[in-house]
Design a protein around this motif. Sequence first.
Motif, mmCIF file in Angstrom:
data_model
loop_
_atom_site.group_PDB
_atom_site.id
_atom_site.type_symbol
_atom_site.label_atom_id
_atom_site.label_comp_id
_atom_site.label_asym_id
_atom_site.label_seq_id
_atom_site.Cartn_x
_atom_site.Cartn_y
_atom_site.Cartn_z
ATOM 1 N N GLY A 182 15.351 -15.989 -7.142
ATOM 2 C CA GLY A 182 15.140 -16.425 -8.518
ATOM 3 C C GLY A 182 16.099 -17.485 -9.025
ATOM 4 N N THR A 183 16.883 -18.100 -8.139
ATOM 5 C CA THR A 183 17.874 -19.083 -8.586
ATOM 6 C C THR A 183 17.383 -20.530 -8.511
ATOM 7 O OG1 THR A 183 18.850 -19.219 -6.377
ATOM 8 C CG2 THR A 183 19.790 -17.592 -7.911
ATOM 9 N N LEU A 184 16.246 -20.746 -7.889
ATOM 10 C CA LEU A 184 15.694 -22.104 -7.783
ATOM 11 C C LEU A 184 14.824 -22.389 -9.000
ATOM 12 C CD1 LEU A 184 14.657 -22.056 -4.011
ATOM 13 C CD2 LEU A 184 16.643 -23.189 -5.034
ATOM 14 N N ASP A 241 4.014 -17.674 -4.894
ATOM 15 C CA ASP A 241 4.939 -16.713 -5.502
ATOM 16 C C ASP A 241 6.376 -17.220 -5.473
ATOM 17 O OD1 ASP A 241 2.923 -14.931 -6.138
ATOM 18 O OD2 ASP A 241 3.264 -13.638 -4.399
ATOM 19 N N LEU A 242 6.802 -17.766 -4.340
ATOM 20 C CA LEU A 242 8.167 -18.309 -4.245
ATOM 21 C C LEU A 242 8.378 -19.410 -5.285
ATOM 22 C CD1 LEU A 242 8.659 -18.524 -0.371
ATOM 23 C CD2 LEU A 242 9.957 -17.075 -1.952
ATOM 24 N N LEU A 243 7.399 -20.284 -5.429
ATOM 25 C CA LEU A 243 7.528 -21.387 -6.378
ATOM 26 C C LEU A 243 7.539 -20.893 -7.818
ATOM 27 C CD1 LEU A 243 5.144 -23.824 -4.525
ATOM 28 C CD2 LEU A 243 7.592 -24.209 -4.937
ATOM 29 N N ARG A 244 6.648 -19.979 -8.147
ATOM 30 C CA ARG A 244 6.570 -19.462 -9.525
ATOM 31 C C ARG A 244 7.819 -18.667 -9.915
ATOM 32 N NH1 ARG A 244 0.974 -17.888 -8.035
ATOM 33 N NH2 ARG A 244 -0.353 -19.515 -8.912
ATOM 34 N N ASN A 245 8.420 -17.993 -8.945
ATOM 35 C CA ASN A 245 9.524 -17.082 -9.234
ATOM 36 C C ASN A 245 10.915 -17.643 -8.930
ATOM 37 O OD1 ASN A 245 7.792 -14.978 -10.132
ATOM 38 N ND2 ASN A 245 7.247 -14.613 -8.006
ATOM 39 N N GLY A 246 11.001 -18.924 -8.609
ATOM 40 C CA GLY A 246 12.316 -19.507 -8.357
ATOM 41 C C GLY A 246 12.921 -19.113 -7.024
#
Length: 146
Positions: free
Chosen positions: A94-96, A85-90
């Motif tokens: 959400g800034t990455l 989830d962290l990877l998919r959502n930046g």
Amino acid sequence: MVDAGHAENHPDIVDSVLEVADLVILTLSPTNPDYERLTKPERGTALAKVIKRSAALRETGEPPTTYVLLNRCQAGAASPAKYADLLRNGGKDGTLPKWDVLSTQIPRREAIASAVGFPCDKWERRAPYDALVTELTQRGHLPTVR
């Protein structure tokens, strides 16, 4: 397939690989150190930046298709879903960069860890990779065998 461990510290080598690669699969253990190596390394260049800038080196002018493959996933743990989830959502805010994460996950199994230097001829070693080949075939990155 190229294993470029700690690629964030060797961007020149990775540039050479990305210049010709058709597909990039970044392996990531669902742990904070691996996540930070991919997203915000303490030293070196973030892999998203290395991959993005590879477009200038490539004949197409586009970076290669890139996926993240979660590996060493503990059975029943919440961490694979959390990091996917962290990877998919930046990231949390959400800034990455946002990553395409494969649905196939390679579990943490002694039978796989012990397979170094040996063929994956046992079902428990081979099964997760069979699923990976199926997913990559369905996504159009491998030919369909008839």
